[in-house]
Design an enzyme around this catalytic site. Structure first.
Site, PDB file in Angstrom:
ATOM      1  N   ARG A  58      18.675 -53.412 -16.851  1.00 49.64           N
ATOM      2  CA  ARG A  58      18.772 -53.358 -15.267  1.00 49.64           C
ATOM      3  C   ARG A  58      18.078 -54.629 -14.713  1.00 49.64           C
ATOM      4  O   ARG A  58      18.962 -54.339 -13.676  1.00 49.64           O
ATOM      5  CB  ARG A  58      17.472 -52.548 -14.850  1.00 49.64           C
ATOM      6  CG  ARG A  58      16.893 -52.367 -13.664  1.00 49.64           C
ATOM      7  CD  ARG A  58      16.262 -50.847 -13.339  1.00 49.64           C
ATOM      8  NE  ARG A  58      15.117 -50.726 -13.925  1.00 49.64           N
ATOM      9  CZ  ARG A  58      13.681 -51.499 -14.204  1.00 49.64           C
ATOM     10  NH1 ARG A  58      13.391 -52.347 -12.862  1.00 49.64           N
ATOM     11  NH2 ARG A  58      12.901 -51.156 -14.682  1.00 49.64           N
ATOM     12  N   TYR A 111      31.899 -42.307   6.726  1.00 49.62           N
ATOM     13  CA  TYR A 111      31.961 -41.995   5.410  1.00 49.62           C
ATOM     14  C   TYR A 111      30.502 -40.877   5.331  1.00 49.62           C
ATOM     15  O   TYR A 111      29.415 -41.332   5.677  1.00 49.62           O
ATOM     16  CB  TYR A 111      31.753 -42.708   4.434  1.00 49.62           C
ATOM     17  CG  TYR A 111      31.512 -41.667   3.119  1.00 49.62           C
ATOM     18  CD1 TYR A 111      32.421 -40.155   3.007  1.00 49.62           C
ATOM     19  CD2 TYR A 111      30.337 -42.251   1.967  1.00 49.62           C
ATOM     20  CE1 TYR A 111      31.926 -39.811   1.345  1.00 49.62           C
ATOM     21  CE2 TYR A 111      30.555 -40.761   1.277  1.00 49.62           C
ATOM     22  CZ  TYR A 111      30.660 -39.838   1.180  1.00 49.62           C
ATOM     23  OH  TYR A 111      30.750 -39.092  -0.198  1.00 49.62           O
ATOM     24  N   LYS A 208      36.935 -46.250  -5.863  1.00 49.43           N
ATOM     25  CA  LYS A 208      38.057 -45.772  -5.689  1.00 49.43           C
ATOM     26  C   LYS A 208      38.984 -47.003  -5.687  1.00 49.43           C
ATOM     27  O   LYS A 208      39.142 -47.114  -6.936  1.00 49.43           O
ATOM     28  CB  LYS A 208      37.869 -46.435  -4.146  1.00 49.43           C
ATOM     29  CG  LYS A 208      36.847 -45.108  -3.624  1.00 49.43           C
ATOM     30  CD  LYS A 208      36.867 -43.583  -4.102  1.00 49.43           C
ATOM     31  CE  LYS A 208      35.374 -42.444  -3.195  1.00 49.43           C
ATOM     32  NZ  LYS A 208      34.611 -43.435  -2.544  1.00 49.43           N
TER      33      LYS A 208
HETATM   34  N1  LCS Z   1      32.195 -45.707   1.298  1.00 48.36           N
HETATM   35  C1  LCS Z   1      33.289 -44.952   1.788  1.00 48.36           C
HETATM   36  C2  LCS Z   1      33.667 -45.638   2.638  1.00 48.36           C
HETATM   37  C3  LCS Z   1      33.601 -43.610   1.043  1.00 48.36           C
HETATM   38  O1  LCS Z   1      34.201 -43.206   1.177  1.00 48.36           O
HETATM   39  C4  LCS Z   1      32.559 -43.218   0.088  1.00 48.36           C
HETATM   40  C5  LCS Z   1      32.936 -42.191  -0.985  1.00 48.36           C
HETATM   41  C6  LCS Z   1      31.644 -44.035  -0.526  1.00 48.36           C
HETATM   42  C7  LCS Z   1      31.126 -45.249   0.573  1.00 48.36           C
HETATM   43  C8  LCS Z   1      30.413 -44.017  -0.973  1.00 48.36           C
HETATM   44  O2  LCS Z   1      30.802 -44.011  -2.488  1.00 48.36           O
HETATM   45  P1  LCS Z   1      30.705 -43.283  -3.452  1.00 48.36           P
HETATM   46  O3  LCS Z   1      28.971 -43.255  -3.935  1.00 48.36           O
HETATM   47  O4  LCS Z   1      30.610 -41.892  -3.903  1.00 48.36           O
HETATM   48  O5  LCS Z   1      31.642 -44.294  -4.854  1.00 48.36           O
HETATM   49  N2  LCS Z   1      34.458 -41.796  -0.057  1.00 48.36           N
HETATM   50  C9  LCS Z   1      34.435 -40.804  -0.670  1.00 48.36           C
HETATM   51  C10 LCS Z   1      35.361 -39.575  -0.236  1.00 48.36           C
HETATM   52  O6  LCS Z   1      35.760 -39.842   1.223  1.00 48.36           O
HETATM   53  N3  LCS Z   1      35.733 -38.579  -0.826  1.00 48.36           N
HETATM   54  O7  LCS Z   1      35.153 -38.343  -1.866  1.00 48.36           O
HETATM   55  C11 LCS Z   1      34.481 -39.785  -1.980  1.00 48.36           C
END
Ligand code: LCS
Length: 395
Positions: A58, A111, A208
């Site tokens: 951690r 988001y 992503k």
């Molecule tokens: N920031 C952006 C711009 C995002 O699109 C997402 C997730 C996050 C932060 C959060 O990331 P995660 O915890 O999911 O890794 N966006 C998503 C979307 O547009 N579709 O599904 C998840």
């Protein structure tokens, strides 16, 4: 590795020296929770921060360290920290930078779960926020309060694709000693480098484009200032504890190697699909920074290397027509997330941004007929054939 290598080289080599690991070409996976100490005295000195060896995963792990050093190099930052999700990264940086009764200024679109996090910070700790249109420098200046500690920006904004001028925001923030955090998820460091434009922190949903293969949930924070990042590692990351797993870090390192190649193909494909979408009779407004009629096309050219792989568009008709298109696609997958090899389609109003109240959502530009497309790496002709048959099929 030379510091001034190009990004196409850094994605493959930065932060890793095979000679440190028996010559292994790829970074080894240290799938371990803890590290044994050679002596009690050495254990004491590691805990006291007087010697460098590892303690517990951690707090640090060699596989995770390679990923963090590579991401810091790619974003031209002082240091990076890897988290178990994008939201863990976003919440870590906001916990790090705010205290009770502070204020956060946000781009007028974020988001859905980031929006949810802001509500939580307000309810629990009195940390207020405003979502404002940052097109204009004066509007931004007049929205700053004495309590404003952070300006939090997505650009392009998910899913409306609106852009924010990062150089302008960074300049205004510096005058007021406010930290600027940029969610660079839609671009990756290959397409946009906020720290080089004067911003202080970059966050990523590494789920992503960084991972790129739809097989991992992860997040990253990269900071311009190494000492501030060390503080964040020793407090929020250690004690809230949302650290990435070594295996997920290893998957991200594998994904990163092809970042430049993948992003170029995502961009090539998106260019073709946007061109076709624009002239389809069922398509209303299209939101794609590469379109010459996109209102912020000039800004896209200024701060992005290429326009990216994301396109949003409105269907002529009603919500049911948008949903019918989603039901008709075959090759394209009906799924949230983005930046994967597969082309993905989703309906923000009822999916990724459904937690945002309708009135607020519509102010952001998320109508019931808006569809978001994450253009994948398949042959663009096949992607278009599938999308076209779905569009042709609605009344
Ligand atoms: N920031 C952006 C711009 C995002 O699109 C997402 C997730 C996050 C932060 C959060 O990331 P995660 O915890 O999911 O890794 N966006 C998503 C979307 O547009 N579709 O599904 C998840």
């Amino acid at each position: 590795m030379k510091k001034n290598n190009r990004i196409e080289t850094k994605v493959i080599h930065a932060g890793y020296h095979p000679s440190d690991h028996a010559g292994s070409l790829t970074p080894p996976l240290f799938q371990t929770s803890t590290f044994s100490f050679p002596s009690a005295e050495e254990g004491e000195s590691r805990f006291a921060g007087e010697s460098e060896g590892h303690i517990y995963s951690r707090l640090g792990n060699p596989t995770i360290t390679v990923l963090e050093e590579r991401m810091a190099a790619l974003e031209n930052g002082g240091a990076a920290l890897a988290f178990t999700s994008g939201m863990a990264a976003v919440s870590a940086v906001l916990f790090h930078l705010t205290k009770s009764n502070d204020h956060i200024l946000c781009s007028d679109g974020i988001y859905g779960c980031t929006f949810g996090l802001l509500q939580l910070l307000k309810q629990k700790y009195g940390i207020d926020h405003d979502l404002i249109n940052m097109d204009d420098e004066e509007t931004l200046r007049s929205a700053i309060r004495d309590e404003t500690a952070v300006i939090y920006v997505e650009t392009p904004i998910n899913p409306t694709m609106k852009l924010v001028d990062l150089e302008m925001v960074a300049k205004v923030a510096k005058e007021h000693d406010i930290r600027v955090v940029v969610d660079n998820t839609f671009c990756s460091p290959y397409l946009q480098q906020p720290l080089a434009l004067g911003c202080d922190y970059v966050v990523h949903s590494a789920t992503k484009y960084i991972g790129g293969h739809g097989d991992v949930i992860a997040g990253m924070v990269v900071g311009a200032d190494k000492a501030e990042m060390a503080e964040m590692a020793a407090s929020v990351r250690k004690d809230i504890g949302g650290v990435i797993s070594p295996f997920d870090a290893w998957l991200l390192l594998r994904g990163l190697k092809t970042l430049a190649v993948r992003l170029d193909r995502h961009c090539d494909n998106a260019e073709k699909i946007a061109e076709k979408l624009k002239s389809h009779p069922k398509v209303g407004k299209m939101f794609y920074p590469g379109d010459e009629e996109f209102p912020q096309h000039a800004l896209a050219k200024k701060q992005m290397r290429r326009p990216g792989g994301m396109i949003s568009f409105e269907v002529k008709g009603a919500k049911k027509d948008a949903q019918e298109i989603l039901n008709r696609v075959q090759l394209i997958k009906l799924a949230v997330s983005l930046g994967d090899t597969e082309t993905l389609i989703q309906h923000p109003a009822t999916m990724t941004h459904s937690v945002i109240p309708k009135e607020e959502r519509e102010k952001m530009g998320i109508s019931d007929t808006l569809i978001r497309l994450s253009v994948g790496l398949e042959a663009w002709e096949d992607i278009w054939a599938d999308l076209k048959q779905a569009l042709d099929g609605i009344e």
